[in-house]
Design a protein around this motif. Structure first.
Motif, short mmCIF file in Angstrom:
data_model
loop_
_atom_site.label_atom_id
_atom_site.label_comp_id
_atom_site.label_asym_id
_atom_site.label_seq_id
_atom_site.Cartn_x
_atom_site.Cartn_y
_atom_site.Cartn_z
N ILE A 89 0.81 -1.24 0.21
CA ILE A 89 -0.14 0.09 0.04
C ILE A 89 0.82 1.25 0.04
CG2 ILE A 89 -1.95 1.21 1.27
CD1 ILE A 89 -2.78 -1.53 2.43
N ILE A 90 0.89 2.21 -0.93
CA ILE A 90 1.52 3.45 -0.98
C ILE A 90 0.53 4.56 -1.29
CG2 ILE A 90 3.14 2.12 -2.17
CD1 ILE A 90 2.49 3.13 -4.71
N ASN A 91 1.26 5.67 -1.16
CA ASN A 91 0.72 6.90 -1.11
C ASN A 91 1.82 7.97 -1.89
OD1 ASN A 91 -1.00 9.19 -0.90
ND2 ASN A 91 -1.81 8.42 0.80
N MET A 92 1.57 9.12 -2.20
CA MET A 92 2.44 10.09 -2.74
C MET A 92 2.50 11.16 -1.80
SD MET A 92 2.25 11.98 -6.48
CE MET A 92 3.74 12.98 -6.90
N ALA A 93 3.62 11.66 -1.01
CA ALA A 93 4.03 12.44 -0.20
C ALA A 93 5.53 13.00 -0.37
CB ALA A 93 3.80 11.99 1.13
N GLY A 141 1.76 14.97 6.21
CA GLY A 141 2.50 13.69 7.00
C GLY A 141 2.75 12.83 5.70
N LEU A 142 2.52 11.67 5.72
CA LEU A 142 3.03 10.69 4.70
C LEU A 142 1.80 10.42 3.63
CD1 LEU A 142 4.71 7.98 7.01
CD2 LEU A 142 5.90 9.70 5.77
N THR A 143 0.87 11.28 3.62
CA THR A 143 0.01 11.42 2.70
C THR A 143 -0.20 12.64 1.66
OG1 THR A 143 -2.26 10.55 2.25
CG2 THR A 143 -1.87 11.98 4.28
N GLY A 144 -0.76 12.53 0.71
CA GLY A 144 -1.08 13.60 -0.31
C GLY A 144 -2.73 13.81 -0.52
N GLU A 145 -2.95 14.89 -0.20
CA GLU A 145 -4.65 15.07 -0.30
C GLU A 145 -4.95 16.13 -1.42
OE1 GLU A 145 -6.84 13.48 1.08
OE2 GLU A 145 -5.61 12.19 2.42
N TRP A 146 -5.78 16.11 -2.36
CA TRP A 146 -6.34 17.08 -3.36
C TRP A 146 -6.83 18.04 -2.58
CZ3 TRP A 146 -7.83 12.21 -6.11
CH2 TRP A 146 -6.85 11.75 -6.83
N GLY A 147 -6.69 19.37 -3.05
CA GLY A 147 -7.75 20.40 -2.43
C GLY A 147 -7.60 21.74 -3.42
N ARG A 148 -7.78 22.68 -2.84
CA ARG A 148 -7.74 24.11 -3.43
C ARG A 148 -7.29 25.13 -2.64
NH1 ARG A 148 -9.98 24.61 -8.87
NH2 ARG A 148 -10.97 22.64 -9.29
N VAL A 149 -6.42 26.17 -3.25
CA VAL A 149 -5.99 27.27 -2.63
C VAL A 149 -7.18 28.24 -2.17
CG1 VAL A 149 -4.46 29.02 -2.71
CG2 VAL A 149 -3.53 26.84 -3.45
N THR A 150 -6.95 28.53 -0.81
CA THR A 150 -7.83 29.90 -0.55
C THR A 150 -6.92 31.31 -0.48
OG1 THR A 150 -7.56 29.32 1.76
CG2 THR A 150 -9.64 28.38 0.72
N THR A 151 -5.89 30.90 0.43
CA THR A 151 -4.87 32.24 0.42
C THR A 151 -3.51 31.65 0.40
OG1 THR A 151 -4.99 32.15 2.88
CG2 THR A 151 -6.66 33.60 1.54
#
Length: 294
Positions: A89-93, A141-151
């Motif tokens: 099991i892997i992630n991108m970080a 941490g050890l995970t990458g999460e999709w999101g959107r910039v606010t500031t």
């Protein structure tokens, strides 16, 4: 006449005792070496720092040409990160370069040390400019999460993410986000053919031979490059629109119930599934909805 034998006998006894070995000195119970339980007081100044947990296997899922590393110890890079001592099991970080080993790079993230081919690494540097609503992959941490910039400032950036069915804002340093452009590339959401279904995941690498895609379960799937489509991130979904989103890691048709936080997240309903609390409908990041790309 006095008897002189008694003084002579006494002198003989004293002579004998004086010539014999003296008894060993008894140290007594006050000597701590005699104690059956000896208290040990640790000296924390001498305590060694915890050693890194070493994943003994090199990242095994890379297919493609080798690349000569251009990194040096201390550099921060985006990389596949294992969960523990295996690559199941892997992630991108983000991790830090420890040393170079041929065409491979030894990395450390937290207390975890592991080795990957240089071909699957990206420099983790602050983007030149992060405008509001820019789609990003944020390292937590050890995970990458999709999101959107606010500031965003020169040092930090606020990113809106979806966690546990809620839209939250996290502040991270600017070098801990990967801006996702319309050109595609590692870190982007992608769709791909998987038999009769269409899969969904995060692109880890893409070359002429294979694409490595991290799917919903953290498994890496190897896909032919011509079977990969990048999810457009410059389109904000609108209410009541019909789109597609992964249920597990296969795309299914959904209806947009509401758009949240200026497009950072959406509430979706899987039209072919029964309604169930927290499952259908559900709130997801907008990176997880797309028009049909096939």
């Amino acid at each position: 006449m006095k008897d002189c034998r008694k003084p002579a006998a006494l002198l003989g006894l004293i002579f004998i005792l004086g010539c014999s070995e003296p008894p060993q000195q008894h140290r007594g119970p006050s000597d701590p070496r005699e104690s059956t339980v000896r208290p040990i007081v640790p000296d924390h100044r001498m305590a060694r720092k915890s050693a890194a947990i070493r994943n003994p296997d090199t990242f095994p899922w890379y297919v493609g040409p080798e690349v000569i590393p251009s990194f040096k110890p201390g550099d921060r890079v985006w990389t596949p990160t294992p969960i523990g001592r295996s690559w199941d099991i892997i992630n991108m970080a983000i991790a830090s370069v420890v040393r170079i080993d041929g065409n491979h790079v030894v990395l450390q993230a937290g207390v975890l040390e592991f080795t990957v081919p240089a071909a699957v690494l990206l420099p983790a540097v602050a983007p030149a400019r992060l405008a509001p609503r820019t789609p990003v992959l944020a390292c937590l941490g050890l995970t990458g999460e999709w999101g959107r910039v606010t500031t965003a400032s020169q040092e930090t950036v606020n990113v809106q993410l979806v966690m546990a069915q809620s839209v939250i804002t996290r502040e991270v340093d600017t070098a801990s986000v990967l801006a996702l452009t319309g050109k595609g590339g590692p870190g982007h959401p992608v769709t791909f053919h998987r038999g009769e279904n269409i899969g969904f995941g995060l692109l880890l690498y893409l070359n002429r031979e294979k694409a490595g895609i991290i799917t919903y379960t953290g498994k890496l799937e190897l896909v032919a490059p011509d079977q990969v489509r990048f999810v457009p991130l410059n389109v904000i979904p609108v209410k009541n629109a019909t789109m597609w989103s992964p249920f597990a890691d296969s795309l299914e048709e959904v209806r947009i119930l509401q758009v949240l936080e200026n497009g950072a997240a959406v509430e979706i309903l899987f039209v072919s599934r029964p309604q169930e609390p927290l499952i259908n409908p559900r709130i997801v990041t907008s990176a997880r909805v797309t028009k049909m790309l096939w």
